[in-house]
Design a protein around this motif. Structure first.
Motif, PDB file in Angstrom:
ATOM      1  N   SER A  98       0.829  -1.210   0.000  1.00 56.02           N
ATOM      2  CA  SER A  98       0.000   0.000   0.000  1.00 56.02           C
ATOM      3  C   SER A  98       0.866   1.265   0.000  1.00 56.02           C
ATOM      4  O   SER A  98       0.422   2.326  -0.411  1.00 56.02           O
ATOM      5  CB  SER A  98      -0.976  -0.003   1.173  1.00 56.02           C
ATOM      6  OG  SER A  98      -0.282  -0.164   2.386  1.00 56.02           O
ATOM      7  N   GLY A  99       2.128   1.139   0.427  1.00 54.24           N
ATOM      8  CA  GLY A  99       3.030   2.280   0.403  1.00 54.24           C
ATOM      9  C   GLY A  99       3.207   2.840  -1.003  1.00 54.24           C
ATOM     10  O   GLY A  99       3.302   4.056  -1.190  1.00 54.24           O
ATOM     11  N   PHE A 123       2.462   6.472  11.467  1.00 53.47           N
ATOM     12  CA  PHE A 123       3.331   5.707  10.580  1.00 53.47           C
ATOM     13  C   PHE A 123       4.327   6.669   9.925  1.00 53.47           C
ATOM     14  O   PHE A 123       3.917   7.623   9.255  1.00 53.47           O
ATOM     15  CB  PHE A 123       2.441   5.067   9.523  1.00 53.47           C
ATOM     16  CG  PHE A 123       3.052   3.959   8.721  1.00 53.47           C
ATOM     17  CD1 PHE A 123       3.878   3.000   9.302  1.00 53.47           C
ATOM     18  CD2 PHE A 123       2.736   3.838   7.374  1.00 53.47           C
ATOM     19  CE1 PHE A 123       4.396   1.966   8.550  1.00 53.47           C
ATOM     20  CE2 PHE A 123       3.250   2.793   6.617  1.00 53.47           C
ATOM     21  CZ  PHE A 123       4.079   1.866   7.204  1.00 53.47           C
ATOM     22  N   TYR A 126       4.468   8.196   6.137  1.00 49.24           N
ATOM     23  CA  TYR A 126       3.705   9.355   5.636  1.00 49.24           C
ATOM     24  C   TYR A 126       4.603  10.586   5.561  1.00 49.24           C
ATOM     25  O   TYR A 126       4.520  11.365   4.624  1.00 49.24           O
ATOM     26  CB  TYR A 126       2.492   9.667   6.523  1.00 49.24           C
ATOM     27  CG  TYR A 126       1.566   8.507   6.769  1.00 49.24           C
ATOM     28  CD1 TYR A 126       1.387   7.512   5.813  1.00 49.24           C
ATOM     29  CD2 TYR A 126       0.855   8.395   7.959  1.00 49.24           C
ATOM     30  CE1 TYR A 126       0.533   6.443   6.052  1.00 49.24           C
ATOM     31  CE2 TYR A 126      -0.001   7.340   8.199  1.00 49.24           C
ATOM     32  CZ  TYR A 126      -0.154   6.362   7.246  1.00 49.24           C
ATOM     33  OH  TYR A 126      -0.987   5.321   7.490  1.00 49.24           O
ATOM     34  N   ALA A 167      -4.190   7.138   9.576  1.00 54.43           N
ATOM     35  CA  ALA A 167      -4.130   5.681   9.715  1.00 54.43           C
ATOM     36  C   ALA A 167      -5.205   5.263  10.711  1.00 54.43           C
ATOM     37  O   ALA A 167      -5.261   5.784  11.818  1.00 54.43           O
ATOM     38  CB  ALA A 167      -2.754   5.257  10.232  1.00 54.43           C
ATOM     39  N   ASP A 195      -5.863   5.098   5.905  1.00 59.43           N
ATOM     40  CA  ASP A 195      -5.028   3.910   5.734  1.00 59.43           C
ATOM     41  C   ASP A 195      -5.558   2.817   6.665  1.00 59.43           C
ATOM     42  O   ASP A 195      -5.415   2.899   7.882  1.00 59.43           O
ATOM     43  CB  ASP A 195      -3.570   4.265   6.066  1.00 59.43           C
ATOM     44  CG  ASP A 195      -2.621   3.077   5.880  1.00 59.43           C
ATOM     45  OD1 ASP A 195      -3.090   1.943   5.637  1.00 59.43           O
ATOM     46  OD2 ASP A 195      -1.395   3.294   5.997  1.00 59.43           O
ATOM     47  N   ALA A 197      -4.626  -0.379   7.000  1.00 58.88           N
ATOM     48  CA  ALA A 197      -3.709  -1.527   6.961  1.00 58.88           C
ATOM     49  C   ALA A 197      -4.127  -2.603   7.973  1.00 58.88           C
ATOM     50  O   ALA A 197      -3.863  -3.784   7.775  1.00 58.88           O
ATOM     51  CB  ALA A 197      -2.285  -1.068   7.254  1.00 58.88           C
ATOM     52  N   TYR A 198      -4.783  -2.168   9.059  1.00 60.99           N
ATOM     53  CA  TYR A 198      -5.162  -3.112  10.124  1.00 60.99           C
ATOM     54  C   TYR A 198      -6.667  -3.344  10.163  1.00 60.99           C
ATOM     55  O   TYR A 198      -7.214  -3.745  11.183  1.00 60.99           O
ATOM     56  CB  TYR A 198      -4.628  -2.593  11.474  1.00 60.99           C
ATOM     57  CG  TYR A 198      -3.127  -2.462  11.443  1.00 60.99           C
ATOM     58  CD1 TYR A 198      -2.325  -3.581  11.596  1.00 60.99           C
ATOM     59  CD2 TYR A 198      -2.508  -1.237  11.200  1.00 60.99           C
ATOM     60  CE1 TYR A 198      -0.945  -3.486  11.523  1.00 60.99           C
ATOM     61  CE2 TYR A 198      -1.136  -1.133  11.125  1.00 60.99           C
ATOM     62  CZ  TYR A 198      -0.366  -2.259  11.290  1.00 60.99           C
ATOM     63  OH  TYR A 198       0.998  -2.173  11.216  1.00 60.99           O
ATOM     64  N   THR A 221      -4.092  -3.486   2.733  1.00 65.28           N
ATOM     65  CA  THR A 221      -2.912  -4.284   2.416  1.00 65.28           C
ATOM     66  C   THR A 221      -3.140  -5.753   2.736  1.00 65.28           C
ATOM     67  O   THR A 221      -3.979  -6.078   3.574  1.00 65.28           O
ATOM     68  CB  THR A 221      -1.683  -3.768   3.201  1.00 65.28           C
ATOM     69  OG1 THR A 221      -0.537  -4.541   2.844  1.00 65.28           O
ATOM     70  CG2 THR A 221      -1.879  -3.868   4.702  1.00 65.28           C
ATOM     71  N   SER A 223      -0.438  -7.374   3.689  1.00 68.82           N
ATOM     72  CA  SER A 223       0.767  -7.645   4.464  1.00 68.82           C
ATOM     73  C   SER A 223       0.461  -8.217   5.844  1.00 68.82           C
ATOM     74  O   SER A 223       1.171  -9.091   6.338  1.00 68.82           O
ATOM     75  CB  SER A 223       1.569  -6.354   4.647  1.00 68.82           C
ATOM     76  OG  SER A 223       2.063  -5.910   3.397  1.00 68.82           O
ATOM     77  N   LYS A 224      -0.575  -7.700   6.497  1.00 67.88           N
ATOM     78  CA  LYS A 224      -0.777  -8.030   7.907  1.00 67.88           C
ATOM     79  C   LYS A 224      -1.765  -9.197   8.080  1.00 67.88           C
ATOM     80  O   LYS A 224      -1.374 -10.258   8.526  1.00 67.88           O
ATOM     81  CB  LYS A 224      -1.266  -6.788   8.675  1.00 67.88           C
ATOM     82  CG  LYS A 224      -0.461  -5.514   8.387  1.00 67.88           C
ATOM     83  CD  LYS A 224       0.932  -5.535   8.983  1.00 67.88           C
ATOM     84  CE  LYS A 224       1.911  -4.531   8.391  1.00 67.88           C
ATOM     85  NZ  LYS A 224       1.534  -3.135   8.390  1.00 67.88           N
ATOM     86  N   ARG A 232       4.454  -8.344  -0.999  1.00 74.46           N
ATOM     87  CA  ARG A 232       4.089  -6.974  -1.360  1.00 74.46           C
ATOM     88  C   ARG A 232       2.792  -6.918  -2.177  1.00 74.46           C
ATOM     89  O   ARG A 232       2.803  -6.975  -3.412  1.00 74.46           O
ATOM     90  CB  ARG A 232       5.212  -6.277  -2.153  1.00 74.46           C
ATOM     91  CG  ARG A 232       6.630  -6.459  -1.652  1.00 74.46           C
ATOM     92  CD  ARG A 232       6.836  -5.986  -0.230  1.00 74.46           C
ATOM     93  NE  ARG A 232       6.476  -4.614  -0.050  1.00 74.46           N
ATOM     94  CZ  ARG A 232       5.575  -4.202   0.864  1.00 74.46           C
ATOM     95  NH1 ARG A 232       4.967  -5.048   1.663  1.00 74.46           N
ATOM     96  NH2 ARG A 232       5.283  -2.930   0.969  1.00 74.46           N
TER      97      ARG A 232
HETATM   98  C1  LIG Z   1       2.137  -2.162   7.828  1.00 75.76           C
HETATM   99  C2  LIG Z   1       1.483  -0.911   7.402  1.00 75.76           C
HETATM  100  C3  LIG Z   1       1.164  -0.708   6.065  1.00 75.76           C
HETATM  101  C4  LIG Z   1       1.425  -1.783   5.054  1.00 75.76           C
HETATM  102  O1  LIG Z   1       2.205  -1.386   4.046  1.00 75.76           O
HETATM  103  P1  LIG Z   1       2.513  -2.382   2.843  1.00 75.76           P
HETATM  104  O2  LIG Z   1       3.341  -1.521   1.992  1.00 75.76           O
HETATM  105  O3  LIG Z   1       1.201  -2.734   2.220  1.00 75.76           O
HETATM  106  O4  LIG Z   1       3.198  -3.579   3.411  1.00 75.76           O
HETATM  107  C5  LIG Z   1       0.541   0.459   5.702  1.00 75.76           C
HETATM  108  N1  LIG Z   1       0.215   1.377   6.637  1.00 75.76           N
HETATM  109  C6  LIG Z   1       0.479   1.203   7.935  1.00 75.76           C
HETATM  110  C7  LIG Z   1       0.067   2.215   8.936  1.00 75.76           C
HETATM  111  C8  LIG Z   1       1.136   0.053   8.357  1.00 75.76           C
HETATM  112  O5  LIG Z   1       1.424  -0.117   9.647  1.00 75.76           O
END
Ligand SMILES: *Cc1c(COP(=O)(O)O)cnc(C)c1O
Length: 368
Positions: A98-99, A123, A126, A167, A195, A197-198, A221, A223-224, A232
């Motif tokens: 997502s970054g 985070f 940003y 976030a 965002d 992400a969680y 994302t 990722s988590k 990715r």
């Molecule tokens: C872990 C996290 C992400 C995830 O980023 P990716 O690039 O998708 O792995 C995004 N935003 C926050 C706040 C996070 O903690």
């Protein structure tokens, strides 16, 4: 030309940029501590302790067409995400994490003098990506419980505000922002990037508001919750017009074929993955209660897969080092609003037990 001369050509705002502080990898620690690499307990990057879906590993092992480029338009990926997210595929764009989408959004909106509002502490990416984009970073501090100060954010909005980044839940604090606050920001008309992400650990989303607010963008994302941090894969939900622009400006093959396969298989195994999410949430609550019993740590309630603690007695940096010597990796913060803080990702129950035991031992030592 000397190497000094070429460095002088670098944009001045980047010469002074402090980088994203990447965490210590078990590889870098090999040989430095007396713990075998595969015994290291990694509670520093909010990674999923249960790994990815076994369907992902199987499909990747069988995949053969690595020589063929992925679909730049992400057609089937966007269709699969449409069913998972519950919005039309025309609103969805995926990326290499997502970054990357944050970069694309900044690239789309930011021109000279434009401002980005950031609700700190949050985070750190940003801050870095905003500065790299050339925008002016406008920091609005959260309150003492890390809630967003909505009236301060509104007061910080100017005609140059191109983005408000939020976030939800926040990292590294775990704080959730209620929908009423997000609505208040959306009503200002300024572009708001939430965002999530969680999201899977929190269960509430701003995605339900996208029909009503063309200034709302949401990042997600794999990722988590899906355990795909190493592959990715992230995506965002946008107004359809913005999504078309993002598809145009993104790097054409940004989502690689392995990530495409992994996302497809993860979405076939949502029940399994959400079972792991459930286990992590349960463990988060147990970990919170265990940390509460340690009188020199003050923990903040979290809606994500980690817990932030302020070290009330002793030095958080020393604690991080002490844990590292015992093979437990955690994140340490020492910056305004996160002074002497430490963050533990939620692992498996046995990881919590090892962590708590180590904290009890180290606390006795460093706090005398
Ligand atoms: C872990 C996290 C992400 C995830 O980023 P990716 O690039 O998708 O792995 C995004 N935003 C926050 C706040 C996070 O903690």
């Amino acid at each position: 030309m000397s190497s000094d001369d070429i460095v002088k050509l670098i944009r001045p705002e980047l010469q002074s940029l402090g980088g994203y502080s990447a965490h210590t990898s078990p590889e870098t620690l090999a040989g430095k501590i007396d713990v075998l690499a595969d015994k290291i307990i990694k509670l520093d990057a909010n990674e999923n302790p249960y790994g990815c879906s076994p369907k992902v590993s199987r499909a990747l092992a069988e995949y053969r067409k690595w020589n063929i480029y992925p679909d730049a338009a992400q057609a089937s990926l966007r269709r699969q995400l449409q069913d998972y997210v519950g919005v039309d595929a025309s609103r969805i764009v995926a990326a290499c994490g997502s970054g990357e989408l944050l970069d694309d959004i900044l690239c789309l909106f930011i021109g000279p003098g434009d401002e980005v509002i950031n609700c700190i502490p949050t985070f750190d990416m940003y801050r870095t990506r905003t500065i790299i984009s050339g925008a002016t970073l406008v920091n609005v501090p959260r309150d003492e419980n890390y809630a967003v100060d909505i009236s301060a954010v509104k007061a910080a909005i100017t005609p140059k505000t191109k983005l408000i980044i939020l976030a939800n839940p926040n990292s590294p604090t775990g704080t959730a922002t209620p929908e009423s606050d997000i609505l208040e920001l959306l009503e200002t008309g300024a572009p708001v990037l939430v965002d999530e992400a969680y999201y899977e650990f929190y269960g509430k989303t701003a995605v339900t508001l996208v029909d009503r607010y063309p200034n709302l963008m949401v990042l997600r994302t794999f990722s988590k919750w899906a355990g795909l941090a190493g592959l990715r894969a992230g995506y965002g939900i946008f107004p359809p017009e913005i999504a078309s622009y993002l598809i145009k400006i993104k790097l054409p093959y940004n989502v690689n074929v392995a990530a495409l396969v992994a996302v497809r298989e993860s979405l076939k195994d949502v029940d399994y993955l959400m079972g792991n999410v459930k286990a992590i949430i349960n463990e988060r609550e147990r970990m919170f209660r265990e940390i509460e019993k340690i009188d020199w740590l003050k923990s903040f309630p979290s809606q994500a897969n980690f817990i932030l603690c302020s070290v009330q007695k002793g030095d958080a940096g020393g604690l991080k080092q002490g844990l590292q010597q015992k093979g437990i990796l955690v994140r340490y913060f020492d910056q305004p609003r996160l002074q002497n803080c430490i963050r533990f990702s939620v692992g498996k129950p046995e990881d919590t037990d090892t962590l708590i035991e180590a904290l009890q031992e180290l606390g006795g030592k460093t706090n005398g």
